[in-house]
Write an enzyme that holds these catalytic residues in place. Structure first.
Site, PDB file in Angstrom:
ATOM      1  N   TYR A  19       4.986 -14.130 -14.588  1.00 15.25           N
ATOM      2  CA  TYR A  19       4.017 -13.413 -13.935  1.00 15.25           C
ATOM      3  C   TYR A  19       2.560 -13.945 -14.252  1.00 15.25           C
ATOM      4  O   TYR A  19       1.649 -13.860 -13.461  1.00 15.25           O
ATOM      5  CB  TYR A  19       4.150 -11.885 -14.715  1.00 15.25           C
ATOM      6  CG  TYR A  19       3.210 -10.925 -14.129  1.00 15.25           C
ATOM      7  CD1 TYR A  19       3.285 -10.418 -12.880  1.00 15.25           C
ATOM      8  CD2 TYR A  19       2.207 -10.616 -14.877  1.00 15.25           C
ATOM      9  CE1 TYR A  19       2.516  -9.368 -12.404  1.00 15.25           C
ATOM     10  CE2 TYR A  19       1.125  -9.646 -14.282  1.00 15.25           C
ATOM     11  CZ  TYR A  19       1.447  -9.086 -13.222  1.00 15.25           C
ATOM     12  OH  TYR A  19       0.720  -8.026 -12.457  1.00 15.25           O
ATOM     13  N   LYS A  44      -0.154 -14.855 -11.407  1.00 13.13           N
ATOM     14  CA  LYS A  44      -1.466 -14.737 -11.433  1.00 13.13           C
ATOM     15  C   LYS A  44      -2.646 -15.553 -11.636  1.00 13.13           C
ATOM     16  O   LYS A  44      -3.832 -15.782 -11.259  1.00 13.13           O
ATOM     17  CB  LYS A  44      -1.724 -13.471 -12.340  1.00 13.13           C
ATOM     18  CG  LYS A  44      -0.736 -12.207 -11.861  1.00 13.13           C
ATOM     19  CD  LYS A  44      -0.877 -11.820 -10.559  1.00 13.13           C
ATOM     20  CE  LYS A  44      -0.242 -10.481 -10.227  1.00 13.13           C
ATOM     21  NZ  LYS A  44      -0.660  -9.864  -8.941  1.00 13.13           N
ATOM     22  N   ALA A  97       0.693  -1.185   0.078  1.00 12.96           N
ATOM     23  CA  ALA A  97      -0.005  -0.087   0.055  1.00 12.96           C
ATOM     24  C   ALA A  97       0.885   1.360  -0.062  1.00 12.96           C
ATOM     25  O   ALA A  97       0.353   2.342   0.237  1.00 12.96           O
ATOM     26  CB  ALA A  97      -0.761  -0.101   1.164  1.00 12.96           C
ATOM     27  N   ASP A 101       7.545  -8.232   4.659  1.00 11.86           N
ATOM     28  CA  ASP A 101       7.752  -8.715   3.374  1.00 11.86           C
ATOM     29  C   ASP A 101       6.697 -10.161   3.321  1.00 11.86           C
ATOM     30  O   ASP A 101       6.746 -10.950   4.161  1.00 11.86           O
ATOM     31  CB  ASP A 101       9.332  -9.219   3.375  1.00 11.86           C
ATOM     32  CG  ASP A 101       9.452  -9.942   1.715  1.00 11.86           C
ATOM     33  OD1 ASP A 101       8.445 -10.601   1.395  1.00 11.86           O
ATOM     34  OD2 ASP A 101      10.741  -9.904   1.377  1.00 11.86           O
ATOM     35  N   ARG A 128       2.407   2.453  -2.530  1.00 12.47           N
ATOM     36  CA  ARG A 128       2.350   3.202  -3.712  1.00 12.47           C
ATOM     37  C   ARG A 128       1.281   2.337  -4.878  1.00 12.47           C
ATOM     38  O   ARG A 128       0.733   1.354  -4.381  1.00 12.47           O
ATOM     39  CB  ARG A 128       3.675   3.330  -4.617  1.00 12.47           C
ATOM     40  CG  ARG A 128       4.217   2.182  -4.810  1.00 12.47           C
ATOM     41  CD  ARG A 128       5.795   2.339  -4.829  1.00 12.47           C
ATOM     42  NE  ARG A 128       6.866   1.387  -4.677  1.00 12.47           N
ATOM     43  CZ  ARG A 128       6.877   0.425  -5.900  1.00 12.47           C
ATOM     44  NH1 ARG A 128       6.372   0.697  -7.123  1.00 12.47           N
ATOM     45  NH2 ARG A 128       7.920  -0.878  -5.608  1.00 12.47           N
TER      46      ARG A 128
HETATM   47  P1  NAP Z   1       3.805  -1.062  -7.896  1.00 17.49           P
HETATM   48  O1  NAP Z   1       3.511   0.314  -7.849  1.00 17.49           O
HETATM   49  O2  NAP Z   1       5.015  -1.826  -8.435  1.00 17.49           O
HETATM   50  O3  NAP Z   1       3.613  -1.259  -6.356  1.00 17.49           O
HETATM   51  C1  NAP Z   1       3.881  -2.748  -5.874  1.00 17.49           C
HETATM   52  C2  NAP Z   1       3.748  -2.535  -4.277  1.00 17.49           C
HETATM   53  O4  NAP Z   1       3.890  -4.111  -3.743  1.00 17.49           O
HETATM   54  C3  NAP Z   1       4.696  -1.722  -3.634  1.00 17.49           C
HETATM   55  O5  NAP Z   1       4.293  -1.280  -2.597  1.00 17.49           O
HETATM   56  C4  NAP Z   1       5.902  -2.835  -3.039  1.00 17.49           C
HETATM   57  O6  NAP Z   1       6.561  -2.226  -1.760  1.00 17.49           O
HETATM   58  C5  NAP Z   1       5.119  -3.842  -2.747  1.00 17.49           C
HETATM   59  N1  NAP Z   1       5.842  -5.148  -2.722  1.00 17.49           N
HETATM   60  C6  NAP Z   1       6.474  -5.821  -3.629  1.00 17.49           C
HETATM   61  N2  NAP Z   1       7.133  -6.954  -3.241  1.00 17.49           N
HETATM   62  C7  NAP Z   1       6.468  -7.067  -1.887  1.00 17.49           C
HETATM   63  C8  NAP Z   1       6.985  -8.015  -0.888  1.00 17.49           C
HETATM   64  N3  NAP Z   1       7.693  -9.016  -0.981  1.00 17.49           N
HETATM   65  N4  NAP Z   1       6.263  -7.848   0.281  1.00 17.49           N
HETATM   66  C9  NAP Z   1       5.492  -6.743   0.626  1.00 17.49           C
HETATM   67  N5  NAP Z   1       5.236  -5.796  -0.388  1.00 17.49           N
HETATM   68  C10 NAP Z   1       6.071  -5.885  -1.586  1.00 17.49           C
HETATM   69  O7  NAP Z   1       2.712  -2.118  -8.526  1.00 17.49           O
HETATM   70  P2  NAP Z   1       1.140  -1.698  -8.966  1.00 17.49           P
HETATM   71  O8  NAP Z   1       1.149  -1.444 -10.442  1.00 17.49           O
HETATM   72  O9  NAP Z   1       0.441  -0.775  -7.788  1.00 17.49           O
HETATM   73  O10 NAP Z   1       0.553  -3.197  -8.678  1.00 17.49           O
HETATM   74  C11 NAP Z   1       0.061  -3.558  -7.714  1.00 17.49           C
HETATM   75  C12 NAP Z   1      -0.723  -5.086  -7.812  1.00 17.49           C
HETATM   76  O11 NAP Z   1      -1.551  -4.868  -9.079  1.00 17.49           O
HETATM   77  C13 NAP Z   1       0.380  -6.073  -7.965  1.00 17.49           C
HETATM   78  O12 NAP Z   1      -0.134  -7.342  -7.583  1.00 17.49           O
HETATM   79  C14 NAP Z   1       0.148  -6.095  -9.804  1.00 17.49           C
HETATM   80  O13 NAP Z   1       0.746  -7.464 -10.306  1.00 17.49           O
HETATM   81  C15 NAP Z   1      -1.200  -5.910 -10.078  1.00 17.49           C
HETATM   82  N6  NAP Z   1      -1.643  -5.435 -11.179  1.00 17.49           N
HETATM   83  C16 NAP Z   1      -1.104  -4.150 -11.748  1.00 17.49           C
HETATM   84  C17 NAP Z   1      -1.561  -4.108 -13.189  1.00 17.49           C
HETATM   85  C18 NAP Z   1      -1.040  -2.598 -13.565  1.00 17.49           C
HETATM   86  O14 NAP Z   1      -1.186  -2.379 -14.575  1.00 17.49           O
HETATM   87  N7  NAP Z   1      -0.356  -1.784 -12.900  1.00 17.49           N
HETATM   88  C19 NAP Z   1      -2.229  -4.512 -13.794  1.00 17.49           C
HETATM   89  C20 NAP Z   1      -2.496  -5.852 -13.191  1.00 17.49           C
HETATM   90  C21 NAP Z   1      -2.226  -6.472 -11.844  1.00 17.49           C
HETATM   91  P3  NAP Z   1       8.008  -1.642  -2.047  1.00 17.49           P
HETATM   92  O15 NAP Z   1       8.095  -0.531  -2.567  1.00 17.49           O
HETATM   93  O16 NAP Z   1       8.315  -1.708  -0.713  1.00 17.49           O
HETATM   94  O17 NAP Z   1       8.780  -2.795  -2.754  1.00 17.49           O
END
Ligand code: NAP
Length: 248
Positions: A154, A158, A13, A63, A15
């Site tokens: 990936y 999913k 959460a 984590d 970002r």
């Molecule tokens: P993002 O901006 O890269 O943010 C990812 C978040 O996950 C960050 O807060 C990060 O924290 C955290 N994180 C990563 N590894 C972690 C771990 N091992 N333990 C705890 N926290 C962890 O990604 P997003 O685009 O918002 O994506 C959020 C979710 O939506 C993901 O599951 C992604 O696969 C899914 N999604 C996104 C899209 C898209 O187009 N954006 C589309 C489909 C699905 P840190 O900064 O501390 O690493």
């Protein structure tokens, strides 16, 4: 106020989509536990934004791939906030590359974070969610339904998360725990910014019926629907928020 006085734990959460869900939940009257892995400054900014909506928020480091840290996260969340009504498994990672480029390390990192992490979080939140018949929302992806189009590890992670959603929903029913997934298409965040501007992103947008990327609000609205009492009869399902990229 669709989530008045509920408490949500949201992973990732700090970002992107996780922060957007935290803020939308706060606008709907929910208190939020902001789970982050590395960037405490970004997590504290989410806390500040939630508090600006008049709701309580705390930032907790964990984590999601480490069971001890997740156990501690859930225990402190309940200690500080009183209970857990909603778990959003949002934390996720991707490394865009072709099939032949994926290393064993890439595979483990993506599968551990995107699939094992939610499994651990569900298990560790379970006893708390059982108390009030809680909600679990897993943030999957259109990649898990489309099996690509590019990144194999990936997509597999999913697809596994979608299967975990249905499987855990079977167990949750006895306790009134509703377990669902949202499968977004491409939404602009740190995860996708570069991809979206390149040929890969254009190709993904080209797969949609609407021929445009989605917006954070499209995902947060689906999350509010699944988390709130507007519905009490949806479980084990996937809501595709992907502009029609995948049709049932
Ligand atoms: P993002 O901006 O890269 O943010 C990812 C978040 O996950 C960050 O807060 C990060 O924290 C955290 N994180 C990563 N590894 C972690 C771990 N091992 N333990 C705890 N926290 C962890 O990604 P997003 O685009 O918002 O994506 C959020 C979710 O939506 C993901 O599951 C992604 O696969 C899914 N999604 C996104 C899209 C898209 O187009 N954006 C589309 C489909 C699905 P840190 O900064 O501390 O690493």
């Amino acid at each position: 106020m669709r989530l008045k006085d509920k408490v949500a734990v949201i992973t990732g959460a700090s970002r992107g989509i996780g922060r957007a869900i935290a803020l939308r939940f706060a606008e709907e009257g929910c208190d939020v536990v902001v789970c982050y892995r590395a960037d405490s400054g970004a997590a504290l900014e989410t806390v500040r934004l939630v508090e600006a909506c008049g709701r309580r928020a705390i930032a907790l480091q964990a984590d999601v791939t480490r069971r001890k840290e997740v156990r501690g996260l859930m225990a402190v969340a309940v200690d500080r906030m009183g209970r857990i009504d909603i778990l959003v498994n949002n934390a996720g990672v991707n490394k865009v590359c072709t099939f032949d480029e994926i290393t064993d390390e890439d595979w483990d990192w993506v599968l551990d974070t995107n699939l094992k992490g939610p499994f651990i979080c569900c298990q560790e939140a379970w006893e708390y969610l059982k108390v009030g018949g809680g909600r679990i929302i897993n943030i999957a992806s259109v990649a898990g339904q489309y099996h690509g189009p590019k990144t194999v590890h990936y997509a597999v992670s999913k697809a596994g998360l979608i299967s975990l959603t249905a499987a855990v929903a079977r167990y949750g029913a006895e306790w009134g725990i509703l377990v669902n997934a949202i499968a977004p298409g491409i939404i602009e965040t740190d995860l996708t910014r570069d991809e979206l501007r390149g040929p890969g992103g254009r190709a993904v947008v080209g797969l949609t019926l609407l021929k445009r990327p989605g917006e954070l609000q499209d995902v947060t609205s689906a999350a509010v629907f699944l988390a709130g009492d507007d519905q009490n009869y949806v479980t084990g399902q996937v809501i595709s928020v992907a502009g029609g990229a995948v049709l049932p």
